[in-house]
Design a protein around this motif. Structure first.
Motif, PDB file in Angstrom:
ATOM      1  N   SER A  21     -16.555   7.649 -20.878  1.00  0.00           N
ATOM      2  CA  SER A  21     -15.679   7.057 -19.865  1.00  0.00           C
ATOM      3  C   SER A  21     -16.403   6.323 -18.745  1.00  0.00           C
ATOM      4  O   SER A  21     -17.617   6.391 -18.612  1.00  0.00           O
ATOM      5  CB  SER A  21     -14.833   8.161 -19.238  1.00  0.00           C
ATOM      6  N   GLY A  25     -12.585   7.954 -15.084  1.00  0.00           N
ATOM      7  CA  GLY A  25     -12.109   8.871 -16.112  1.00  0.00           C
ATOM      8  C   GLY A  25     -11.371   8.220 -17.259  1.00  0.00           C
ATOM      9  O   GLY A  25     -10.815   8.909 -18.115  1.00  0.00           O
ATOM     10  N   ASN A  26     -11.347   6.893 -17.279  1.00  0.00           N
ATOM     11  CA  ASN A  26     -10.743   6.167 -18.391  1.00  0.00           C
ATOM     12  C   ASN A  26     -11.777   5.981 -19.491  1.00  0.00           C
ATOM     13  O   ASN A  26     -12.911   5.571 -19.213  1.00  0.00           O
ATOM     14  CB  ASN A  26     -10.237   4.789 -17.947  1.00  0.00           C
ATOM     15  N   HIS A  67      -7.927   9.157 -21.622  1.00  0.00           N
ATOM     16  CA  HIS A  67      -8.705   9.697 -20.501  1.00  0.00           C
ATOM     17  C   HIS A  67      -9.619  10.821 -20.964  1.00  0.00           C
ATOM     18  O   HIS A  67      -9.421  11.411 -22.031  1.00  0.00           O
ATOM     19  CB  HIS A  67      -7.760  10.218 -19.417  1.00  0.00           C
TER      20      HIS A  67
END
Length: 153
Positions: A21, A25-26, A67
């Motif tokens: 990520s 947090g993606n 996520h």
């Protein structure tokens, strides 16, 4: 011997970790595309029974974000086979851990894989659909294959 569409299907599950990520947090789209490419390769390898390479990726669509902490399932299925190339439909699902593990489509794409022997494109077995769903996907794959050929050949 042609084992058909069912034999060639491939699937993997993974939990997305911080290494996949960005700081927010993606999960990076490139990380997800790599997983999809791997599944497309396994699907095509099983059908060709040998080395394959990615020749083309079409219609990558990001439907839903993924996520850190999400569990994904990635599926590959042959839709069409030409002379030396195979079209693989890949779907990446993300599972909602808070709502009974419901799954939603996160990404979709069509991969064109080519069978190589001694670095030369090599004939692959035909694909023989065995049910209505496989026949519908085959017709879709054939149409996409012809559109691409007409556009670039």
């Amino acid at each position: 011997m042609n084992e058909g569409v069912a034999f060639s299907k491939a699937e993997t599950c993974m939990i997305m970790e911080p290494r996949h990520s960005n700081a927010a947090g993606n999960v990076h789209g490139g990380e997800l595309m790599k997983i999809m490419d791997t599944i497309a390769g396994i699907t095509a390898f099983k059908h060709a029974k040998g080395n394959v390479v990615t020749a083309r990726v079409d219609e990558i669509v990001f439907h839903k974000p993924v996520h850190v902490g999400d569990i994904i399932t990635c599926n590959g299925q042959l839709t069409y086979v030409g002379n030396t190339s195979m079209q693989v439909m890949v779907t990446l699902m993300v599972h909602d851990l808070e709502n009974d593990f419901d799954a939603a489509v996160a990404m979709t794409a069509f991969f064109t894989m080519v069978h190589l022997v001694d670095d030369k494109p090599t004939k692959v077995p035909p694909l023989i659909p065995t049910n209505e769903e496989e026949e519908d996907l085959y017709l879709l794959g054939e149409r996409k294959y012809k559109e691409i050929k007409n556009r670039y050949m």
